[in-house]
Design an enzyme around this catalytic site. Structure first.
Site, PDB file in Angstrom:
ATOM      1  CE  LYS A 197      -1.856   2.934   2.752  1.00  0.00           C
ATOM      2  NZ  LYS A 197      -1.804   4.162   1.925  1.00  0.00           N
ATOM      3  CD  GLU A 273      13.251   0.676  10.150  1.00  0.00           C
ATOM      4  OE1 GLU A 273      13.606   1.818  10.501  1.00  0.00           O
ATOM      5  OE2 GLU A 273      13.846  -0.350  10.468  1.00  0.00           O
ATOM      6  CB  CYS A 308      13.047   8.755   8.304  1.00  0.00           C
ATOM      7  SG  CYS A 308      14.105   7.700   7.327  1.00  0.00           S
ATOM      8  CD  GLU A 407       9.888  12.420  11.535  1.00  0.00           C
ATOM      9  OE1 GLU A 407       8.755  11.947  11.727  1.00  0.00           O
ATOM     10  OE2 GLU A 407      10.811  11.807  10.970  1.00  0.00           O
TER      11      GLU A 407
HETATM   12  P1  NAP Z   1       2.320   8.221   7.969  1.00  0.00           P
HETATM   13  O1  NAP Z   1       1.305   9.271   8.009  1.00  0.00           O
HETATM   14  O2  NAP Z   1       2.581   7.443   9.200  1.00  0.00           O
HETATM   15  O3  NAP Z   1       1.884   7.244   6.779  1.00  0.00           O
HETATM   16  C1  NAP Z   1       2.637   6.115   6.420  1.00  0.00           C
HETATM   17  C2  NAP Z   1       1.726   5.114   5.764  1.00  0.00           C
HETATM   18  O4  NAP Z   1       0.749   4.676   6.720  1.00  0.00           O
HETATM   19  C3  NAP Z   1       0.947   5.679   4.585  1.00  0.00           C
HETATM   20  O5  NAP Z   1       0.828   4.685   3.598  1.00  0.00           O
HETATM   21  C4  NAP Z   1      -0.372   6.013   5.213  1.00  0.00           C
HETATM   22  O6  NAP Z   1      -1.448   6.041   4.299  1.00  0.00           O
HETATM   23  C5  NAP Z   1      -0.545   4.888   6.192  1.00  0.00           C
HETATM   24  N1  NAP Z   1      -1.479   5.220   7.266  1.00  0.00           N
HETATM   25  C6  NAP Z   1      -1.805   6.457   7.725  1.00  0.00           C
HETATM   26  N2  NAP Z   1      -2.735   6.368   8.693  1.00  0.00           N
HETATM   27  C7  NAP Z   1      -3.026   5.045   8.840  1.00  0.00           C
HETATM   28  C8  NAP Z   1      -3.918   4.320   9.660  1.00  0.00           C
HETATM   29  N3  NAP Z   1      -4.728   4.934  10.536  1.00  0.00           N
HETATM   30  N4  NAP Z   1      -3.937   2.971   9.536  1.00  0.00           N
HETATM   31  C9  NAP Z   1      -3.153   2.341   8.655  1.00  0.00           C
HETATM   32  N5  NAP Z   1      -2.295   2.972   7.834  1.00  0.00           N
HETATM   33  C10 NAP Z   1      -2.220   4.315   7.934  1.00  0.00           C
HETATM   34  O7  NAP Z   1       3.727   8.776   7.474  1.00  0.00           O
HETATM   35  P2  NAP Z   1       4.022   9.700   6.240  1.00  0.00           P
HETATM   36  O8  NAP Z   1       3.564  11.074   6.556  1.00  0.00           O
HETATM   37  O9  NAP Z   1       3.533   9.048   4.997  1.00  0.00           O
HETATM   38  O10 NAP Z   1       5.622   9.637   6.175  1.00  0.00           O
HETATM   39  C11 NAP Z   1       6.424  10.387   6.992  1.00  0.00           C
HETATM   40  C12 NAP Z   1       6.922   9.552   8.163  1.00  0.00           C
HETATM   41  O11 NAP Z   1       7.607   8.394   7.686  1.00  0.00           O
HETATM   42  C13 NAP Z   1       7.930  10.300   8.989  1.00  0.00           C
HETATM   43  O12 NAP Z   1       7.652  10.116  10.352  1.00  0.00           O
HETATM   44  C14 NAP Z   1       9.252   9.627   8.614  1.00  0.00           C
HETATM   45  O13 NAP Z   1      10.257   9.745   9.579  1.00  0.00           O
HETATM   46  C15 NAP Z   1       8.820   8.232   8.403  1.00  0.00           C
HETATM   47  N6  NAP Z   1       9.827   7.489   7.619  1.00  0.00           N
HETATM   48  C16 NAP Z   1      10.636   6.601   8.288  1.00  0.00           C
HETATM   49  C17 NAP Z   1      11.618   5.892   7.602  1.00  0.00           C
HETATM   50  C18 NAP Z   1      12.519   4.910   8.326  1.00  0.00           C
HETATM   51  O14 NAP Z   1      13.110   4.056   7.664  1.00  0.00           O
HETATM   52  N7  NAP Z   1      12.675   4.981   9.643  1.00  0.00           N
HETATM   53  C19 NAP Z   1      11.766   6.086   6.225  1.00  0.00           C
HETATM   54  C20 NAP Z   1      10.941   7.001   5.574  1.00  0.00           C
HETATM   55  C21 NAP Z   1       9.958   7.701   6.298  1.00  0.00           C
HETATM   56  P3  NAP Z   1      -1.999   7.422   3.640  1.00  0.00           P
HETATM   57  O15 NAP Z   1      -0.935   8.447   3.785  1.00  0.00           O
HETATM   58  O16 NAP Z   1      -2.211   7.039   2.247  1.00  0.00           O
HETATM   59  O17 NAP Z   1      -3.249   7.792   4.329  1.00  0.00           O
END
Ligand code: NAP
Ligand code: MG
Length: 516
Positions: A197, A273, A308, A407
């Site tokens: 997804k 992650e 990240c 963050e």
């Molecule tokens: P996010 O809001 O947590 O979303 C990540 C994924 O989870 C998306 O596909 C999102 O779908 C889905 N999601 C959101 N709410 C959900 C729910 N209630 N139930 C199930 N799935 C859900 O993160 P983001 O804003 O996309 O990305 C930024 C974050 O990713 C930052 O915190 C960054 O640090 C982290 N990140 C970490 C790494 C690592 O390796 N440590 C690498 C890259 C990024 P939708 O957005 O489509 O709704």
């Protein structure tokens, strides 16, 4: 098709022309074919550099996830992929990687249009690294050996790794194809079936490569892509009774939800992650202040700060602070945002309006907390309709401030001054996150002391926090990766396989309890 020679020749106008003629895969990819969502629902796919809708993409709901899981399960049980000879699986994954390379320009364009990063980064970083990752894992397929437990000569105990079965990957938007590749590589190399997804902001490359995987020879059902929202498609995967494992990358807040989904459903394995608040530390004795400043600037401003492991806190020893800050601003100003399709642009647009407003909100918080805004702080290029923010630097930040603790995920760096090594280590470790940290120093003892005591999964000396080569095992501790194997390296096999102990008793003597 995409050679370095053609890449050098592509100009802004060439990219604009290609963008005007671009075609998109907009349907879910389930059981080897593109399909509308069963509900017929779609969502807007926005180009963050213009605010305009590029296309509309299928919005998968739980019934689409059910279909994808059923296909993945059927594919897994058929053994067509999971039990196929390792050399054949390797060939298919290598072919898949090759097809990604061959479609580099097309995929780079999709990535840039979809999430706003500079075309030169999509072309030279994201897409090649994604292909490399799939190839690296492909190469492991016929080179991975399992273990044999010590036994007497009367028995043989084998410890193979078995694929988990149906794996779901839920990923973020900051490196859309690369984050997909970090999941696809290990999951498919070990024989699993996968349901991916992508983030709602950036589904286009994942949808396109699904058919490249089929073209490479992957059987249908082994790789499915379900675009949609987290609250619907993401949650349906997390709660599904027939998903064996979820590999999640995203925010810590959503990571915690996946732990709950697991507990409320089938206790599926969850690998997480999550975010970071990574420090760059520059000691007064560093080799070259300007070089450290340049690394710090690219370490926070690269990919619009949507990384990240961005070095979002910059800790600097008092005696060199003024000089370092001047040099960081010097390098930062060279990274003013521009049209992502322009090959000379080094900073693109924030992924969407919400993210732009979130970052601007943190800039306001920084000001109200009393930090000194020394550079940037504004939305720019507003006339484009896009979501651009200039490189921003706050001085006089204290580690308790929100802008030092939370963050931001944008081009905002917080300068924190310190005097002693111990004070510095307290600040470095004084965060809920534990992903990455980098120190600049000539002192070998201090660098090793730092690496030993830092509470992160990644520690660097004399190089930026940002740096993830495939094979190096990427991940953290604390709220970053509370339960996880490492990504992009062999330790990811711990997430997508389980270990089985198989014992053959040649003598019949191993059974301890005999019936009299
Ligand atoms: P996010 O809001 O947590 O979303 C990540 C994924 O989870 C998306 O596909 C999102 O779908 C889905 N999601 C959101 N709410 C959900 C729910 N209630 N139930 C199930 N799935 C859900 O993160 P983001 O804003 O996309 O990305 C930024 C974050 O990713 C930052 O915190 C960054 O640090 C982290 N990140 C970490 C790494 C690592 O390796 N440590 C690498 C890259 C990024 P939708 O957005 O489509 O709704
Ligand atoms: Mg988009």
């Amino acid at each position: 098709m995409s050679t370095l020679a053609t890449q050098a020749e592509l100009t802004l106008n060439d990219w604009k022309e290609r963008a005007a003629n671009a075609t998109f895969k907009t349907q879910a990819f389930i059981d080897g074919e593109y399909r509308q969502a069963l509900s017929g629902q779609t969502f807007d796919c926005i180009n963050p550099a213009t605010g305009q809708c590029l296309t509309r993409v299928a919005s998968c709901q739980s019934e689409d996830v059910d279909a994808a899981v059923a296909s993945a399960r059927q594919a897994f049980e058929s053994g067509e992929w999971s039990r196929r000879a390792p050399t054949e699986r390797k060939k298919i994954l290598l072919k898949f990687a090759q097809l990604v390379r061959e479609h580099r320009e097309e995929l780079a364009l999709l990535e840039t249009l979809d999430m706003g990063k500079p075309i030169s980064d999509s072309l030279n970083v994201d897409i090649p690294l994604s292909a490399d990752c799939i190839a690296w894992f492909g190469e492991t397929v016929d080179k991975s050996y399992d273990e044999i437990a010590p036994t007497g000569s009367d028995a043989l105990a084998l410890i193979p790794r078995e694929p988990m079965g149906v794996v779901a990957a839920v990923i973020p938007w900051n490196f859309p194809l690369l984050m997909a590749a970090w999941k696809i590589g290990p999951a498919l190399a070990t024989g699993n079936s996968l349901i991916l997804k992508p983030a709602e902001q950036s589904p286009l490359t994942a949808l396109r490569i699904a058919e490249l995987a089929m073209e490479a020879g992957l059987p249908k059902g082994v790789l499915n892509v379900v675009p949609g929202f987290g609250e619907t498609a993401g949650q349906a995967l997390g709660m599904h009774m027939d998903v064996d494992c979820v590999a999640f990358t995203g925010s810590a807040e959503v990571g915690k939800l996946f732990l709950q989904y697991s507990g409320k459903s089938n206790m599926k394995r969850v690998s997480l992650e999550c975010g970071g608040k990574s420090p760059h530390i520059v000691l007064a004795d560093c080799h070259d202040i300007d070089q450290a400043a340049q690394a710090a600037a690219s370490g926070i401003y690269y990919n619009q700060g949507e990384v990240c492991n961005a070095g979002s806190r910059l800790l600097v020893q008092e005696s060199i602070k003024d000089e370092l800050v001047e040099r960081v601003m010097h390098w930062g100003k060279k990274l003013m945002p521009g049209d992502p399709l322009d090959p000379s642009t080094q900073m693109g647009a924030m992924v969407d309006k919400t993210q732009m407003e979130r970052v601007l909100g943190y800039i306001d918080i920084g000001k109200s907390e009393g930090a000194h805004l020394r550079m940037g702080g504004n939305r720019v290029l507003g006339e484009s309709g896009g979501y651009f923010i200039e490189p921003t630097l706050f001085d006089q930040v204290n580690n308790d401030m929100k802008i030092a603790q939370e963050e931001i995920f944008g081009p905002v760096v917080a300068i924190i001054e310190y005097e002693t090594f111990d004070e510095m280590m307290n600040i470095v470790n004084g965060t809920r996150y534990g992903l990455s940290a980098a120190i600049y120093t000539k002192d070998i003892n201090e660098s090793f002391k730092f690496m030993r005591d830092v509470e992160t999964g990644l520690a660097y000396v004399n190089t930026s926090c940002i740096g993830a080569e495939v094979g190096q095992n990427f991940g953290g501790i604390k709220d970053t990766s509370p339960i996880s194997s490492r990504e992009a390296g062999s330790q990811m096999f711990d997430a997508v396989t389980y270990v089985k102990n198989m014992v053959v008793d040649f003598s019949g003597k191993l059974q301890k309890a005999q019936i009299e």
